[in-house]
Design a protein around this motif. Structure first.
Motif, PDB file in Angstrom:
ATOM      1  N   GLU A 153       0.836  -1.200   0.000  1.00 51.22           N
ATOM      2  CA  GLU A 153       0.000   0.000   0.000  1.00 51.22           C
ATOM      3  C   GLU A 153       0.876   1.259   0.000  1.00 51.22           C
ATOM      4  O   GLU A 153       0.733   2.133   0.854  1.00 51.22           O
ATOM      5  CB  GLU A 153      -0.955  -0.011   1.191  1.00 51.22           C
ATOM      6  CG  GLU A 153      -1.957  -1.145   1.166  1.00 51.22           C
ATOM      7  CD  GLU A 153      -2.899  -1.103  -0.038  1.00 51.22           C
ATOM      8  OE1 GLU A 153      -3.324   0.007  -0.420  1.00 51.22           O
ATOM      9  OE2 GLU A 153      -3.188  -2.175  -0.602  1.00 51.22           O
ATOM     10  N   PRO A 186       1.892   4.705  -1.167  1.00 51.02           N
ATOM     11  CA  PRO A 186       1.299   5.861  -1.857  1.00 51.02           C
ATOM     12  C   PRO A 186       2.365   6.661  -2.610  1.00 51.02           C
ATOM     13  O   PRO A 186       3.533   6.666  -2.235  1.00 51.02           O
ATOM     14  CB  PRO A 186       0.716   6.688  -0.710  1.00 51.02           C
ATOM     15  CG  PRO A 186       1.637   6.399   0.431  1.00 51.02           C
ATOM     16  CD  PRO A 186       2.060   4.953   0.275  1.00 51.02           C
ATOM     17  N   THR A 240      -1.729   4.475  -5.320  1.00 52.62           N
ATOM     18  CA  THR A 240      -1.197   3.595  -4.277  1.00 52.62           C
ATOM     19  C   THR A 240      -0.871   2.245  -4.897  1.00 52.62           C
ATOM     20  O   THR A 240      -1.715   1.643  -5.564  1.00 52.62           O
ATOM     21  CB  THR A 240      -2.220   3.409  -3.137  1.00 52.62           C
ATOM     22  OG1 THR A 240      -2.555   4.687  -2.589  1.00 52.62           O
ATOM     23  CG2 THR A 240      -1.640   2.525  -2.045  1.00 52.62           C
TER      24      THR A 240
END
Length: 255
Positions: free
Chosen positions: A149, A151, A164
Motif C-alpha cells: 500500500e 502511496p 497507491t
C-alpha cells in the motif's frame, strides 16, 4: 500511526481494531453526492472542476476511466452521480485491500473473520468471497512484502498523478509490482494503470529498474503479467491524456 491488532468483544458482536481503522479509512474516501450538482450549484461548470483537478492532480483510477469511457468518467468524477453497483464493488475491493494490509502487519489476526464482518449487510456472493479468502491465505501473497500500500504523488508537466501501489517485491536486479484484483477482467484493461504505478515507483521511491508488472486475481488465485511500456512511453501517454482532458472539457465547453 498504526494501532496493533487485538480482538475485542462487545454486546453487539465481534469487532477488532482493524475493523475500526478500516472504517476510518473508508470514511475518508471521497463520497458520491446524492443530489444533482445543478440543483446545488446554479453556476456549475464542468470546466471549473477540471481546472481544479489540473491544479491539484488526478488519481490513476480516474485517468484510467477517462481513457476507457469518457461518459462514465464525466458521470463519476465531474457530475458525481452515484452508482450502487460500483459502490458495492468498491466496498469489496477496499475491504480486501485494507484487511490484507492489516494482516501483513499482524499475521495472527483472523483474516477470514475480518473480511466477513466488514461485509455483513452487503449483498455479495458469499461463495466467491470465501474462495477469495482461501486463495489469498494459501498463496505466497499472504507473506509480508517488501512494501505494501505504497502511496505516491508525482509531477507530470503542470499537474500531479496520485496513486497507491498494492505490493512491491525485490527481485534479482530490480523490482516487481503486484496489484490485487477482486474482479476478473482482461489484462489489457489494467495495462495503463499498472504502468503509471511503475512510473510512480521509479520517480517517487527511486526504485528501478522495474522488472515486471503483475495482477493477482483473488477469485481465481492466478497471476497475470502486464506489459511494461517503459518510463518514457508512460510519460508520453500521460501528457497525451492531459491534452485530451483539456480539449474535451475546456476547449469544447468554450464553444
Amino acid at each position: 500511526m498504526y494501532l496493533s491488532l487485538h480482538s475485542l468483544t462487545n454486546p453487539m458482536g465481534y469487532i477488532s481494531l482493524c475493523s475500526l481503522t478500516r472504517r476510518i479509512f473508508i470514511s475518508r474516501l471521497p463520497r458520491l453526492s446524492n443530489s444533482p450538482p445543478f440543483g446545488i450549484k446554479p453556476f456549475f461548470k464542468k470546466s471549473h472542476v477540471i481546472e481544479k483537478k489540473l491544479k491539484d492532480g488526478f488519481t490513476v483510477t480516474e485517468l484510467a476511466l477517462f481513457e476507457k469511457d469518457r461518459k462514465e468518467y464525466e458521470k463519476r468524477y465531474i457530475l458525481k452521480i452515484p452508482d450502487v453497483q460500483d459502490k458495492k464493488f468498491l466496498k469489496i475491493g477496499n475491504v480486501f485491500h485494507h484487511t490484507i494490509e492489516c494482516f501483513h502487519k499482524s499475521p495472527q489476526m483472523d483474516f477470514r473473520r475480518e473480511i466477513l464482518t466488514a461485509l455483513e449487510g452487503w449483498d455479495v456472493d458469499k461463495e466467491k468471497i470465501e474462495q477469495m479468502i482461501k486463495n489469498f491465505l494459501l498463496s505466497a501473497f499472504s507473506k509480508k512484502p517488501l512494501l505494501a500500500e505504497a502511496p505516491f504523488s508525482i509531477r507530470v508537466e503542470s499537474t500531479f498523478v496520485k496513486g497507491t501501489i498494492d505490493r512491491i517485491e525485490e527481485t534479482r536486479g530490480g523490482f516487481l509490482i503486484y496489484d490485487y484484483k477482486t474482479g476478473i477482467g482482461d489484462v489489457e484493461n489494467y495495462e495503463f494503470a499498472m504502468n503509471v504505478y511503475a512510473l510512480g515507483l521509479i520517480r517517487a521511491y527511486r526504485m528501478k529498474p522495474v522488472r515486471g508488472l503483475y495482477l493477482y486475481q483473488l477469485q481465481t488465485g492466478k497471476v497475470k503479467e502486464v506489459n511494461f511500456w517503459g518510463e518514457g512511453e508512460v510519460q508520453r501517454k500521460l501528457v497525451e491524456i492531459f491534452d485530451k482532458i483539456r480539449k474535451h472539457f475546456l476547449v469544447e465547453e468554450e464553444k
